[in-house]
Design a protein around this motif. Structure first.
Motif, PDB file in Angstrom:
ATOM      1  N   ARG A 128       5.356   6.033   0.220  1.00 62.20           N
ATOM      2  CA  ARG A 128       6.271   4.722   0.460  1.00 62.20           C
ATOM      3  C   ARG A 128       5.241   3.498   0.298  1.00 62.20           C
ATOM      4  O   ARG A 128       4.086   3.508   0.788  1.00 62.20           O
ATOM      5  CB  ARG A 128       6.742   4.791   1.797  1.00 62.20           C
ATOM      6  CG  ARG A 128       7.744   5.697   2.283  1.00 62.20           C
ATOM      7  CD  ARG A 128       8.446   5.737   3.698  1.00 62.20           C
ATOM      8  NE  ARG A 128       8.760   4.607   3.942  1.00 62.20           N
ATOM      9  CZ  ARG A 128       9.044   3.896   5.191  1.00 62.20           C
ATOM     10  NH1 ARG A 128       8.568   4.764   6.219  1.00 62.20           N
ATOM     11  NH2 ARG A 128       9.812   2.825   5.110  1.00 62.20           N
ATOM     12  N   SER A 129       5.976   2.541  -0.367  1.00 60.62           N
ATOM     13  CA  SER A 129       5.232   1.133  -0.647  1.00 60.62           C
ATOM     14  C   SER A 129       5.533   0.572   0.452  1.00 60.62           C
ATOM     15  O   SER A 129       6.659   0.151   1.039  1.00 60.62           O
ATOM     16  CB  SER A 129       5.560   0.731  -1.889  1.00 60.62           C
ATOM     17  OG  SER A 129       5.343   1.233  -2.922  1.00 60.62           O
ATOM     18  N   LEU A 130       4.491   0.175   1.398  1.00 59.02           N
ATOM     19  CA  LEU A 130       4.573  -0.689   2.650  1.00 59.02           C
ATOM     20  C   LEU A 130       3.683  -1.941   2.425  1.00 59.02           C
ATOM     21  O   LEU A 130       2.635  -1.991   1.836  1.00 59.02           O
ATOM     22  CB  LEU A 130       4.091   0.290   3.807  1.00 59.02           C
ATOM     23  CG  LEU A 130       4.622   1.418   3.877  1.00 59.02           C
ATOM     24  CD1 LEU A 130       4.085   2.142   5.237  1.00 59.02           C
ATOM     25  CD2 LEU A 130       6.287   1.148   4.455  1.00 59.02           C
ATOM     26  N   TYR A 131       4.393  -2.883   3.247  1.00 61.69           N
ATOM     27  CA  TYR A 131       3.592  -4.135   3.238  1.00 61.69           C
ATOM     28  C   TYR A 131       2.919  -4.518   4.697  1.00 61.69           C
ATOM     29  O   TYR A 131       3.734  -4.274   5.562  1.00 61.69           O
ATOM     30  CB  TYR A 131       4.599  -5.366   2.953  1.00 61.69           C
ATOM     31  CG  TYR A 131       4.971  -5.423   1.455  1.00 61.69           C
ATOM     32  CD1 TYR A 131       4.414  -6.400   0.540  1.00 61.69           C
ATOM     33  CD2 TYR A 131       6.178  -4.964   0.973  1.00 61.69           C
ATOM     34  CE1 TYR A 131       4.840  -6.347  -0.851  1.00 61.69           C
ATOM     35  CE2 TYR A 131       6.580  -4.912  -0.202  1.00 61.69           C
ATOM     36  CZ  TYR A 131       5.979  -5.655  -0.992  1.00 61.69           C
ATOM     37  OH  TYR A 131       6.472  -5.688  -2.337  1.00 61.69           O
ATOM     38  N   LEU A 132       1.771  -4.405   4.540  1.00 63.10           N
ATOM     39  CA  LEU A 132       0.709  -4.386   5.714  1.00 63.10           C
ATOM     40  C   LEU A 132       0.764  -5.738   6.498  1.00 63.10           C
ATOM     41  O   LEU A 132       0.366  -6.032   7.537  1.00 63.10           O
ATOM     42  CB  LEU A 132      -0.454  -3.748   5.567  1.00 63.10           C
ATOM     43  CG  LEU A 132      -0.438  -2.424   4.929  1.00 63.10           C
ATOM     44  CD1 LEU A 132      -1.849  -2.023   4.789  1.00 63.10           C
ATOM     45  CD2 LEU A 132       0.270  -1.463   5.742  1.00 63.10           C
ATOM     46  N   LYS A 190       1.028  -1.306  -0.029  1.00 64.63           N
ATOM     47  CA  LYS A 190       0.029  -0.023  -0.019  1.00 64.63           C
ATOM     48  C   LYS A 190       0.959   1.265   0.005  1.00 64.63           C
ATOM     49  O   LYS A 190       2.073   1.479   0.525  1.00 64.63           O
ATOM     50  CB  LYS A 190      -0.831   0.027   1.228  1.00 64.63           C
ATOM     51  CG  LYS A 190      -1.731  -1.239   1.335  1.00 64.63           C
ATOM     52  CD  LYS A 190      -2.767  -1.374   0.285  1.00 64.63           C
ATOM     53  CE  LYS A 190      -3.632  -2.524   0.614  1.00 64.63           C
ATOM     54  NZ  LYS A 190      -4.660  -2.644  -0.479  1.00 64.63           N
ATOM     55  N   SER A 191       0.216   2.323  -0.832  1.00 60.20           N
ATOM     56  CA  SER A 191       1.186   3.525  -0.734  1.00 60.20           C
ATOM     57  C   SER A 191       0.771   4.219   0.569  1.00 60.20           C
ATOM     58  O   SER A 191      -0.330   4.905   0.462  1.00 60.20           O
ATOM     59  CB  SER A 191       0.899   4.307  -2.015  1.00 60.20           C
ATOM     60  OG  SER A 191       1.596   5.447  -1.942  1.00 60.20           O
ATOM     61  N   VAL A 192       1.933   4.588   1.435  1.00 62.08           N
ATOM     62  CA  VAL A 192       1.457   5.451   2.676  1.00 62.08           C
ATOM     63  C   VAL A 192       2.495   6.721   2.712  1.00 62.08           C
ATOM     64  O   VAL A 192       3.828   6.309   2.752  1.00 62.08           O
ATOM     65  CB  VAL A 192       1.848   4.636   3.949  1.00 62.08           C
ATOM     66  CG1 VAL A 192       1.576   5.478   5.142  1.00 62.08           C
ATOM     67  CG2 VAL A 192       0.711   3.352   3.712  1.00 62.08           C
ATOM     68  N   ASP A 193       2.225   7.728   2.624  1.00 64.33           N
ATOM     69  CA  ASP A 193       3.048   8.788   2.509  1.00 64.33           C
ATOM     70  C   ASP A 193       4.206   8.928   1.364  1.00 64.33           C
ATOM     71  O   ASP A 193       5.282   9.145   1.753  1.00 64.33           O
ATOM     72  CB  ASP A 193       3.657   9.128   3.780  1.00 64.33           C
ATOM     73  CG  ASP A 193       2.496   9.672   4.931  1.00 64.33           C
ATOM     74  OD1 ASP A 193       1.631  10.055   4.292  1.00 64.33           O
ATOM     75  OD2 ASP A 193       2.869   9.252   6.090  1.00 64.33           O
TER      76      ASP A 193
END
Length: 319
Positions: A138-142, A133-136
């Motif tokens: 950044r691509s983060l794996y949740l 997911k794109s968060v601020d």
């Protein structure tokens, strides 16, 4: 590189590229070649078959694992089903097949289950940590390491012999997955967990538990459909359990079949219920049921306690 009618890469060109890479890996540097070839993230069966053919012809007999990547429905991106992929790759000579990357561990688990139904080859499961997911910016794996670890056990139970991680997984994920697989040792003997980079391989031989009738006297009564009487005795708040032992002796004379001993009821500090169980069994001669609360113990502590209880004759416990 997805091969198909609209692809700019021909089958011959793809095979040549795969063969070149296989030769380099097989020969290695300074005379040391690869021990295992892993063909992974194959989006379609055509490219998977070409890569496998190159590996078998140019790899000098090195074992080959082939893993496809799938969509939400568990099919390759060219529409090939997980079952057909497993059948075709088995027929083409793969030493193991499986699924990697894709849309997280749940999808990969479904693919492993479907593959196991159509092939006897070893299976490999190496999911990613879900869709990033794109968060601020950044691509983060949740997906958490703990969530991945819960699926590691499911992969093995579904038939996977190789378990690991793909995109988004880190050493922390692999450690969590390894810990979950080691926990299987409580359910099976012959468990060997072997780590290599992002892959954990496990060999497992199942243990058949003894029948209920052979586990204890109470178990035998239950198995035979007999009525069983149990009475609970609470452990003392101090270290003197004379009153409890006398009560157990009275209950035995009255024909009670076993004594329930709770584990620090109402979260109060009391004598260890395992200690009281041992004393009742040794000094009174009546079977006990050891209650066991997991809230204050980690996995290693629980295994240690229950193994100790079994070694001194406490065969019945409930959590």
């Amino acid at each position: 590189m997805r091969l198909g009618p609209d692809s700019k890469v021909s089958g011959g060109e793809a095979y040549a590229a795969f063969a070149q890479q296989v030769k380099a890996l097989a020969e290695g540097g300074q005379g040391v070649g690869a021990d295992l070839l892993v063909i992974e993230t194959m989006t379609g069966i055509a490219e998977a078959e070409l890569a496998l053919r190159a590996a078998k012809r140019e790899g000098g007999g090195i074992p080959v694992i082939v893993m496809v990547t799938v969509d939400d429905d568990g099919n390759c991106l060219d529409g090939t089903t997980a079952e057909d992929a497993a059948r075709l790759l088995t027929k083409q000579g793969a030493d193991a097949v499986g699924c990697n990357c894709s849309e997280g561990p749940a999808v990969v688990l479904s693919v492993i289950e479907r593959m196991r139904a159509v092939t006897k080859l070893p299976l490999a499961a190496m999911p990613n940590a879900g869709t990033p997911k794109s968060v601020d910016g950044r691509s983060l794996y949740l997906t958490s390491p703990e969530y991945m670890a819960s699926f590691a056990k499911k992969f093995v139970k579904a038939g996977a012999g190789f378990v690991g991680g793909c995109c988004g997984t880190t050493p922390q994920y692999i450690r969590s997955m390894r810990g979950a697989l080691r926990a299987l040792d409580a359910q099976a003997t012959g468990v060997e967990v072997v780590e290599s980079g992002a892959v954990t391989a496990i060999k497992q031989t199942s243990v058949v538990p003894p029948p209920l009738s052979e586990r204890s006297r109470v178990g035998s009564m239950i198995a035979n459909g007999e009525f069983c009487t149990l009475v609970e005795i609470v452990t003392p708040k101090g270290f003197d359990c004379t009153k409890e032992l006398e009560g157990a002796a009275d209950l035995k004379r009255l024909g009670v079949d076993a004594i329930n001993v709770p584990d620090s009821p109402r979260a109060s500090a009391r004598m260890s219920n395992m200690s009281l169980c041992v004393q009742i069994q040794q000094r009174v001669g009546i079977e006990t049921v050891l209650h066991y609360t997991c809230r204050d113990r980690n996995l290693l502590g629980m295994q240690s306690d229950l193994l100790g209880a079994a070694s001194i004759g406490s065969r019945i416990s409930c959590a």
